[in-house]
Design a protein around this motif. Sequence first.
Motif, mmCIF file in Angstrom:
data_model
loop_
_atom_site.group_PDB
_atom_site.id
_atom_site.type_symbol
_atom_site.label_atom_id
_atom_site.label_comp_id
_atom_site.label_asym_id
_atom_site.label_seq_id
_atom_site.Cartn_x
_atom_site.Cartn_y
_atom_site.Cartn_z
ATOM 1 N N PHE A 203 0.305 11.099 -6.670
ATOM 2 C CA PHE A 203 -0.331 10.132 -7.617
ATOM 3 C C PHE A 203 0.626 9.664 -8.775
ATOM 4 O O PHE A 203 0.539 8.510 -9.092
ATOM 5 C CB PHE A 203 -1.543 10.982 -8.373
ATOM 6 N N VAL A 204 1.532 10.492 -8.950
ATOM 7 C CA VAL A 204 2.643 9.870 -9.977
ATOM 8 C C VAL A 204 3.363 9.027 -9.384
ATOM 9 O O VAL A 204 3.784 7.836 -10.078
ATOM 10 C CB VAL A 204 3.381 11.254 -10.477
ATOM 11 N N ILE A 205 3.952 9.072 -8.147
ATOM 12 C CA ILE A 205 4.734 8.185 -7.657
ATOM 13 C C ILE A 205 3.913 6.838 -7.278
ATOM 14 O O ILE A 205 4.573 5.617 -7.533
ATOM 15 C CB ILE A 205 5.237 8.609 -6.022
ATOM 16 N N ALA A 206 2.484 7.047 -6.891
ATOM 17 C CA ALA A 206 1.814 5.964 -6.616
ATOM 18 C C ALA A 206 1.643 5.021 -8.148
ATOM 19 O O ALA A 206 1.816 3.812 -7.987
ATOM 20 C CB ALA A 206 0.534 6.263 -6.227
ATOM 21 N N ALA A 207 1.645 5.765 -9.257
ATOM 22 C CA ALA A 207 1.270 5.019 -10.398
ATOM 23 C C ALA A 207 2.539 4.244 -10.753
ATOM 24 O O ALA A 207 2.690 3.208 -11.521
ATOM 25 C CB ALA A 207 1.047 5.924 -11.499
ATOM 26 N N ILE A 208 3.878 4.856 -10.291
ATOM 27 C CA ILE A 208 5.162 4.190 -10.785
ATOM 28 C C ILE A 208 5.375 3.008 -9.731
ATOM 29 O O ILE A 208 5.840 1.786 -10.211
ATOM 30 C CB ILE A 208 6.314 5.034 -10.652
ATOM 31 N N VAL A 209 5.234 3.034 -8.512
ATOM 32 C CA VAL A 209 5.497 2.118 -7.387
ATOM 33 C C VAL A 209 4.458 0.938 -7.471
ATOM 34 O O VAL A 209 4.968 -0.271 -7.256
ATOM 35 C CB VAL A 209 5.727 2.893 -6.155
ATOM 36 N N THR A 210 3.059 1.088 -7.478
ATOM 37 C CA THR A 210 2.261 0.115 -7.159
ATOM 38 C C THR A 210 1.810 -0.511 -8.388
ATOM 39 O O THR A 210 2.104 0.054 -9.572
ATOM 40 C CB THR A 210 0.778 0.723 -6.313
ATOM 41 N N PRO A 211 1.061 -1.417 -8.303
ATOM 42 C CA PRO A 211 0.606 -2.358 -9.645
ATOM 43 C C PRO A 211 -0.403 -1.271 -10.240
ATOM 44 O O PRO A 211 -0.976 -0.442 -9.914
ATOM 45 C CB PRO A 211 0.023 -3.511 -8.899
ATOM 46 N N PRO A 212 -0.852 -1.675 -11.530
ATOM 47 C CA PRO A 212 -1.479 -0.920 -12.061
ATOM 48 C C PRO A 212 -3.140 -0.955 -12.201
ATOM 49 O O PRO A 212 -3.872 -0.632 -12.773
ATOM 50 C CB PRO A 212 -1.235 -1.285 -13.703
ATOM 51 N N ASP A 213 -3.466 -0.895 -10.738
ATOM 52 C CA ASP A 213 -4.892 -1.036 -10.634
ATOM 53 C C ASP A 213 -5.144 0.413 -9.733
ATOM 54 O O ASP A 213 -4.303 0.729 -8.923
ATOM 55 C CB ASP A 213 -5.500 -2.121 -9.649
ATOM 56 N N VAL A 214 -6.324 0.999 -9.758
ATOM 57 C CA VAL A 214 -6.477 2.219 -9.421
ATOM 58 C C VAL A 214 -6.789 2.272 -7.958
ATOM 59 O O VAL A 214 -6.079 3.096 -7.141
ATOM 60 C CB VAL A 214 -7.744 2.953 -10.203
ATOM 61 N N LEU A 215 -7.003 1.482 -7.383
ATOM 62 C CA LEU A 215 -7.522 1.218 -5.836
ATOM 63 C C LEU A 215 -6.063 1.251 -5.037
ATOM 64 O O LEU A 215 -5.967 2.014 -4.275
ATOM 65 C CB LEU A 215 -8.396 0.193 -5.493
ATOM 66 N N SER A 216 -5.108 0.622 -5.427
ATOM 67 C CA SER A 216 -3.819 0.447 -4.812
ATOM 68 C C SER A 216 -3.212 1.601 -4.962
ATOM 69 O O SER A 216 -2.361 2.113 -4.131
ATOM 70 C CB SER A 216 -2.873 -0.878 -5.221
ATOM 71 N N GLN A 217 -3.266 2.458 -6.014
ATOM 72 C CA GLN A 217 -2.580 3.747 -6.307
ATOM 73 C C GLN A 217 -3.157 4.675 -5.367
ATOM 74 O O GLN A 217 -2.539 5.382 -4.706
ATOM 75 C CB GLN A 217 -2.521 4.039 -7.663
ATOM 76 N N VAL A 218 -4.304 4.651 -5.341
ATOM 77 C CA VAL A 218 -5.280 5.723 -4.322
ATOM 78 C C VAL A 218 -4.790 5.252 -3.047
ATOM 79 O O VAL A 218 -4.399 6.364 -2.155
ATOM 80 C CB VAL A 218 -6.637 5.405 -4.419
ATOM 81 N N MET A 219 -4.384 4.098 -2.673
ATOM 82 C CA MET A 219 -4.120 3.658 -1.205
ATOM 83 C C MET A 219 -2.500 4.154 -0.877
ATOM 84 O O MET A 219 -2.253 4.260 0.216
ATOM 85 C CB MET A 219 -4.449 2.436 -1.161
ATOM 86 N N LEU A 220 -2.066 4.622 -1.882
ATOM 87 C CA LEU A 220 -0.562 4.989 -1.662
ATOM 88 C C LEU A 220 -0.613 6.523 -1.697
ATOM 89 O O LEU A 220 -0.019 7.306 -0.753
ATOM 90 C CB LEU A 220 0.384 4.381 -2.538
ATOM 91 N N ALA A 221 -1.298 6.984 -2.658
ATOM 92 C CA ALA A 221 -1.099 8.472 -2.978
ATOM 93 C C ALA A 221 -1.995 9.378 -1.919
ATOM 94 O O ALA A 221 -1.290 10.314 -1.532
ATOM 95 C CB ALA A 221 -1.846 8.754 -4.275
ATOM 96 N N VAL A 222 -3.091 8.828 -1.430
ATOM 97 C CA VAL A 222 -3.853 9.525 -0.483
ATOM 98 C C VAL A 222 -3.216 9.668 1.145
ATOM 99 O O VAL A 222 -2.952 10.688 1.507
ATOM 100 C CB VAL A 222 -5.405 8.961 -0.097
ATOM 101 N N PRO A 223 -2.484 8.353 1.606
ATOM 102 C CA PRO A 223 -1.724 8.709 2.580
ATOM 103 C C PRO A 223 -0.444 9.348 2.566
ATOM 104 O O PRO A 223 -0.168 10.287 3.597
ATOM 105 C CB PRO A 223 -1.219 7.207 2.876
ATOM 106 N N LEU A 224 0.119 9.563 1.263
ATOM 107 C CA LEU A 224 1.291 10.456 1.099
ATOM 108 C C LEU A 224 0.637 11.760 1.300
ATOM 109 O O LEU A 224 1.499 12.521 1.890
ATOM 110 C CB LEU A 224 1.792 10.138 -0.089
ATOM 111 N N TRP A 225 -0.392 12.108 0.751
ATOM 112 C CA TRP A 225 -0.716 13.613 0.933
ATOM 113 C C TRP A 225 -1.406 13.943 2.230
ATOM 114 O O TRP A 225 -0.910 14.895 2.923
ATOM 115 C CB TRP A 225 -2.318 13.608 -0.107
#
Length: 251
Positions: A203-225
């Motif tokens: 979730f930290v990586i997703a917050a840094i890499v993706t734009p600042p909306d929660v949905l796109s951050q979740v869409m990166l963090a969850v697949p990573l997990w």
Amino acid sequence: MQEELQPLIVHLIELRQRLLRSVVVLAVVFFSLIAWSNDIFHLLALPLLKALKALPVQGEMIATEVTTPFFVPMKVTAMVAFIITLPHTLYQAWSFVAPGLYQHEKRFALPVLASSVVLFIVGMAFAYFLVFPVVFGFMTTSAPQGVKMSTDIDKYVSFVLGMFLAFGCTFEVPVVVVLLAKMGFVSVTKLREARPYVIVGAFVIAAIVTPPDVLSQVMLAVPLWVLYEVGLLIARVWIASPEKDLVEPNT
């Protein structure tokens, strides 16, 4: 001394030949696609164009430099040509290094190499088809009232390539986990115990890499997990299987 240098010279000549073959194939594919470079760029820009058309006041994509309308489609076409010729390039690399590997190393390296390419492309496809519509939908609707969104095509391509790289690398997580466990750097048990830290890190990586909306951050963090868990499963099964006797490399 001359006899010792002879094998090195032979390997360097072979390396040059294989690099030349890869460059020639890449150039042939690139020049074959040039006629459709604008169509290729339009396909890449489609997620943003759809989001812009959905606005009450339709936005547009612009070019702020004189040479941008020509060079940006060329850049995108070169990227597509590289992806198309990647299997051939990797085949040339594999043909160069394979004779020096043990049989068990070949059985390990070839699946890792192939899965790395497939997972990277899957990560790019995941970003294009699932993430981009969400990200661009959020970005286009977050503009202040009265502000018309006009995106420079060069900056758009840079953003897209960065997202492709981020999601492509994210989808390499199973390969990294398997390599760490298979080569003995970290045990499967330790990797399993690190799961809470991986989730937080995702979730930290997703917050840094993706734009600042929660949905796109979740869409990166969850697949990573999830991919981390897949890597753990593969490592547990693969490492449990016994290795066959070593076979000397080809000479």
